[in-house]
Enzyme design. Structure first.
Site, PDB file in Angstrom:
ATOM      1  N   GLU A  35     -31.793  12.506  36.896  1.00 20.18           N
ATOM      2  CA  GLU A  35     -32.629  14.060  37.076  1.00 20.18           C
ATOM      3  C   GLU A  35     -33.991  13.489  37.218  1.00 20.18           C
ATOM      4  OE1 GLU A  35     -32.741  16.316  33.532  1.00 20.18           O
ATOM      5  OE2 GLU A  35     -34.800  18.138  34.914  1.00 20.18           O
ATOM      6  N   GLU A  73     -29.850  11.714  25.931  1.00 15.88           N
ATOM      7  CA  GLU A  73     -30.874  10.547  27.679  1.00 15.88           C
ATOM      8  C   GLU A  73     -31.674   9.453  26.677  1.00 15.88           C
ATOM      9  OE1 GLU A  73     -34.585  13.506  27.789  1.00 15.88           O
ATOM     10  OE2 GLU A  73     -32.858  15.509  28.160  1.00 15.88           O
ATOM     11  N   ASP A  77     -29.563  21.198  26.721  1.00 17.07           N
ATOM     12  CA  ASP A  77     -30.814  21.596  25.303  1.00 17.07           C
ATOM     13  C   ASP A  77     -31.466  22.053  26.408  1.00 17.07           C
ATOM     14  OD1 ASP A  77     -31.813  19.537  26.772  1.00 17.07           O
ATOM     15  OD2 ASP A  77     -32.353  18.651  25.314  1.00 17.07           O
ATOM     16  N   LYS A 105     -23.972  14.234  25.792  1.00 14.09           N
ATOM     17  CA  LYS A 105     -24.924  13.679  26.791  1.00 14.09           C
ATOM     18  C   LYS A 105     -26.378  13.506  25.943  1.00 14.09           C
ATOM     19  CE  LYS A 105     -27.069  16.091  29.773  1.00 14.09           C
ATOM     20  NZ  LYS A 105     -28.558  15.862  29.588  1.00 14.09           N
TER      21      LYS A 105
END
Ligand code: KIV
Length: 270
Positions: free
Chosen positions: A188, A121, A50, A119
């Site tokens: 990340e 988060e 994204d 995916k």
């Protein structure tokens, strides 16, 4: 004799999962068919991230990215590739509310793009949803540490784990997504020893971005590593200088047009 259609054999989710502790997993983002075709020759999986909202569409963050945009770019990347596993990001607001909502939107992404996994988060807070999706046939790559969709809560794009007291929380996130059935997890923007510790502790591959060389694989945003942005964060290694190359080419073209040096006899139909 009719020719056989070219056989498409993509990397599968179990193949990525089995790479834990083995040959490092290569991945990059890609948002359109042409660059994806190049990346496909070298990467194990391609993420339609994204981050495309910021990189391709000039948004300030990923928060405003709509589902349809992810699907449009996801389709292009699937069309342009043959070999890599394609993972598409679930954008903010399309999965957090409930496992049912997440399933509806993840199924839409998979059906309309033809990608192999999604995916999303979040760690502990998304574990129930990850389990719900995986049990219903949707492979999930998790994403913990610096989660850009929560940047308003995190107070910006801040490296996670600088204070060792916060490590337990990130480690719990990593275990929670693993136990819920994620086949891999992106780490990340976290300090290197924390990413290294998580990688050693969990049985699924970790994919680092601003994390550690010990991760089971690495990912970068393609446009960042190609030098298309005038500024890149510390964790990006710039492998190409496409920004200056484009600038120079466009400048030469503009000069040629203004000087009537283009088109020449070679570029016109006589
Ligand atoms: O959207 C994205 O590009 C990502 C990567 C930074 C992992 O999620």
């Amino acid at each position: 004799m009719s020719s056989q259609p070219e056989k498409i054999r993509r990397t599968t989710v179990p193949e990525i999962a089995r790479r834990k502790g083995g040959e490092p997993i290569v991945s990059l983002t890609s948002y359109h068919a042409h660059t994806a075709a190049i990346v496909d020759r070298h990467a194990d999986f391609i993420l339609v991230g994204d981050s495309l909202g910021m990189v391709m569409h000039g948004m300030e963050s990923t928060v405003g990215v709509p589902l349809d945009l992810m699907i449009m770019h996801g389709k292009a990347v699937v069309r342009g590739t043959k070999k890599a596993l394609i993972v598409v990001d679930m954008p903010f607001g399309t999965y957090e509310e409930s496992p049912n909502m997440a399933f509806r939107n993840a199924a839409k992404i998979m059906k309309e793009t033809g990608c192999g996994a999604v995916k999303l988060e979040g760690g502990k807070r998304m574990a129930e949803t990850i389990r719900f999706l995986v049990e219903r046939g949707i492979p999930v790559m998790a994403h913990i540490g610096l989660t850009p969709q929560s940047s308003h809560v995190l107070g910006g794009f801040k490296t996670q784990g600088r204070d060792e007291d916060t490590w337990a929380d990130h480690i719990e996130d990593a275990h929670a997504v693993t136990d819920a059935g994620a086949f891999s997890v992106v780490l990340e923007g976290m300090v290197e020893p924390l990413a290294s510790k998580i990688t050693k502790e969990i049985p699924i591959p970790t994919i680092g971005i601003g994390a550690s060389v010990d991760c089971d694989g690495q990912i970068l945003v393609l446009e960042d590593m190609l030098g298309l942005n005038p500024w890149t964060p510390k964790f990006v290694k710039v492998y190409g200088q496409l920004g200056p190359m484009i600038e120079e080419s466009v400048e030469r073209y503009a000069n040629d047009v203004r000087n009537r040096a283009f088109p020449t006899d070679e570029e016109v139909y006589k």
